[in-house]
Write a protein that holds these residues in place. Structure first.
Motif, short mmCIF file in Angstrom:
data_model
loop_
_atom_site.label_atom_id
_atom_site.label_comp_id
_atom_site.label_asym_id
_atom_site.label_seq_id
_atom_site.Cartn_x
_atom_site.Cartn_y
_atom_site.Cartn_z
N SER A 157 0.82 -1.21 0.00
CA SER A 157 0.00 0.00 0.00
C SER A 157 0.85 1.26 0.00
O SER A 157 0.31 2.36 -0.20
N VAL A 159 2.75 2.14 -2.28
CA VAL A 159 2.56 2.70 -3.62
C VAL A 159 1.24 3.46 -3.67
O VAL A 159 1.16 4.57 -4.22
N SER A 160 0.20 2.88 -3.09
CA SER A 160 -1.11 3.53 -3.09
C SER A 160 -1.10 4.81 -2.26
O SER A 160 -1.64 5.84 -2.67
N LYS A 163 0.46 7.60 -4.11
CA LYS A 163 -0.36 8.18 -5.17
C LYS A 163 -1.61 8.87 -4.63
O LYS A 163 -2.11 9.82 -5.24
N GLY A 279 -4.35 9.24 -7.97
CA GLY A 279 -4.54 8.45 -6.76
C GLY A 279 -5.79 7.57 -6.78
O GLY A 279 -5.93 6.69 -5.92
N SER A 282 -5.25 3.89 -6.80
CA SER A 282 -4.60 3.50 -5.56
C SER A 282 -5.58 3.42 -4.39
O SER A 282 -5.37 2.65 -3.46
N SER A 285 -6.97 0.12 -4.87
CA SER A 285 -5.93 -0.87 -4.56
C SER A 285 -5.74 -1.03 -3.06
O SER A 285 -5.68 -2.15 -2.54
N MET A 286 -5.66 0.09 -2.35
CA MET A 286 -5.42 0.03 -0.92
C MET A 286 -6.57 -0.66 -0.20
O MET A 286 -6.36 -1.48 0.71
N SER A 342 -9.34 2.07 -12.32
CA SER A 342 -9.16 2.07 -10.87
C SER A 342 -9.57 0.74 -10.25
O SER A 342 -8.81 0.15 -9.47
N TYR A 345 -7.26 -2.18 -11.48
CA TYR A 345 -5.95 -2.07 -10.84
C TYR A 345 -6.03 -2.54 -9.38
O TYR A 345 -5.14 -3.25 -8.90
N THR A 349 -3.66 -5.75 -7.86
CA THR A 349 -2.54 -5.57 -6.93
C THR A 349 -2.62 -6.45 -5.68
O THR A 349 -1.63 -6.54 -4.95
#
Length: 437
Positions: A157, A159-160, A163, A279, A282, A285-286, A342, A345, A349
């Motif tokens: 996270s 990376v998330s 972003k 973002g 992300s 993703s998070m 979004s 992705y 991940t």
């Protein structure tokens, strides 16, 4: 009386008592912060790509070449994580790497040219390559094998977080003071992290030293011996997971390098809007990372199958991601395109922390850094090819929107194929018994 005094000490090492959880998660979050800086250093190229292109006269292919150049040295240096962990303690190697990242930001501030940009990104890749395996090794030293999914998700996270929180702030910095100010900001952040790290770090009870100490206190037990590296690397779990993470990292590298450009010149959003929306994937993703790993760790602790939770679950997420990306050329609405990117992705991940945790089951603690170093270096092969290929596709397309959508479709097809391979091969329970049994 003496026996009663010994038992709590043994429990504190083996079981991870409640009083150590605060320290474990505090140090985990400090390492997550490092990963946020790491990810921001990668993502800044995507944020400054258009200002750089205008100032230096760069094409999309040149920007893509810079992105792929970063992942070339990133991949090569990743194979040396195990050796670095043997030569230098985690405390000092992470300090040296963080300072090196900061130093690579300086040349472009002083002398802006395509050559300097390429060389500085090559140097950044060289310094960042071993970091992921070393960060995971440090974090895993504080968490038992069955509880490594959630801490691994927090690392991924990073990376998330970069972003979601850092990229919009950097977009404002770029819009207000120019792209050079963004590089200076990241350099200062890397130096500041070192002071926090040096004041707090110690290795946890599940690291190599902690496991050796535990074994020495238990009568008749020896530290778990090393196993041949080939025995780990040629398991179906390692090979299937590696193929899958290569495809998802190809997508990650394209997002880092080109997503703001896709939103700006492909979908028609302003530069500040594009930087802010960077973002959005992300956020998805998070959420997916934290929910999937929290549930996975809870179920594993209650005896559920790691084949299901660290094989089938992430493989299915990657399949959904691939199918979503293949639809992009057929979507006409910009807002819907952002939503599909979004969500897709986010699903894709989830494989990174869950597969990293699966791989950690295959090896003794003393070989964890080396095993993860090879695995994550193989993962970064996706980033070696994808940015440059995307730039070539965009330059050859009739419009930027068509080019970016076609590139994402290519990586979506790759994700579908590799997800099926992972679903058939990843079984950490089976392969751990073969390797360690």
């Amino acid at each position: 009386m003496s026996i009663d005094k010994v038992k709590p000490t043994q429990t504190s090492v083996v079981d991870g008592p409640k009083e150590s959880r605060v320290q474990a998660w505090s140090l985990t979050m400090i390492l997550v912060l490092l990963y946020v800086i790491n990810a921001a250093d990668k993502a800044v190229l995507g944020l400054v790509a258009q200002p750089l292109a205008h100032e230096l006269g760069l094409t999309s292919s040149q920007i893509g070449l810079v992105g792929s150049g970063f992942f070339l040295t990133f991949t090569v240096s990743g194979f040396f994580a195990g050796l670095l962990n043997k030569w230098v303690t985690l405390r000092w190697i992470l300090v040296l790497l963080s300072l090196a990242w900061a130093a690579t930001m300086v040349p472009m501030v002083l002398v802006a040219s395509f050559t300097v940009l390429l060389v500085s990104r090559l140097a950044l890749g060289l310094a960042e390559g071993p970091s992921s395996a070393l960060v995971h090794t440090a974090v895993y030293s504080w968490h038992a094998p069955k509880k490594r999914g959630l801490p691994g998700a927090w690392i991924a996270s990073g990376v998330s977080i970069a972003k979601i929180a850092i990229a919009p702030a950097l977009a404002v910095v770029v819009a207000t003071w120019g792209w050079r100010a963004a590089l200076v900001t990241l350099a200062v952040a890397g130096v500041a992290w070192c002071a926090l790290w040096l004041a707090t770090w110690k290795e946890g009870p599940y690291g190599e030293r902690g496991q050796a100490d535990t074994a020495s206190t238990a009568e008749g037990e020896e530290p778990q011996p090393a196993v041949p590296w080939t025995k780990i690397f040629f398991t179906p779990t390692f090979l299937g997971a590696a193929v899958a993470v290569i495809s998802v990292y190809a997508l990650v590298s394209v997002v880092l390098t080109f997503l703001p450009s896709y939103f700006e010149v492909g979908l028609g959003y302003s530069r500040l809007e594009a930087g802010t929306m960077f973002g959005f994937p992300s956020i998805a993703s998070m959420a997916a990372l934290l929910v999937s790993t929290f549930i996975s760790d809870r179920l594993l602790s209650r005896g559920a199958s790691s084949r299901l939770l660290r094989g089938v679950l992430p493989g299915t997420g990657l399949l959904i991601c691939g199918l979503a990306m293949t639809t992009l050329p057929y979507i006409g609405a910009p807002g819907l395109t952002v939503g599909v990117v979004s969500v897709g992705y986010g699903f894709g991940t989830v494989i990174m922390p869950l597969f990293n945790a699966a791989i950690s089951q295959l090896c003794p603690p003393r070989q964890l850094a080396g095993t993860l170093g090879v695995f994550l270096a193989l993962m970064s092969l996706g980033g070696l090819v994808a940015p440059y290929l995307t730039g070539v596709i965009v330059d050859a397309a009739s419009s930027p929107a068509e080019g970016y959508a076609s590139a994402f479709k290519v990586f979506g097809i790759a994700a579908v194929v590799t997800s099926l391979i992972a679903l058939l091969t990843v079984n950490p329970e089976r392969d751990a018994s073969r390797v360690l049994g």
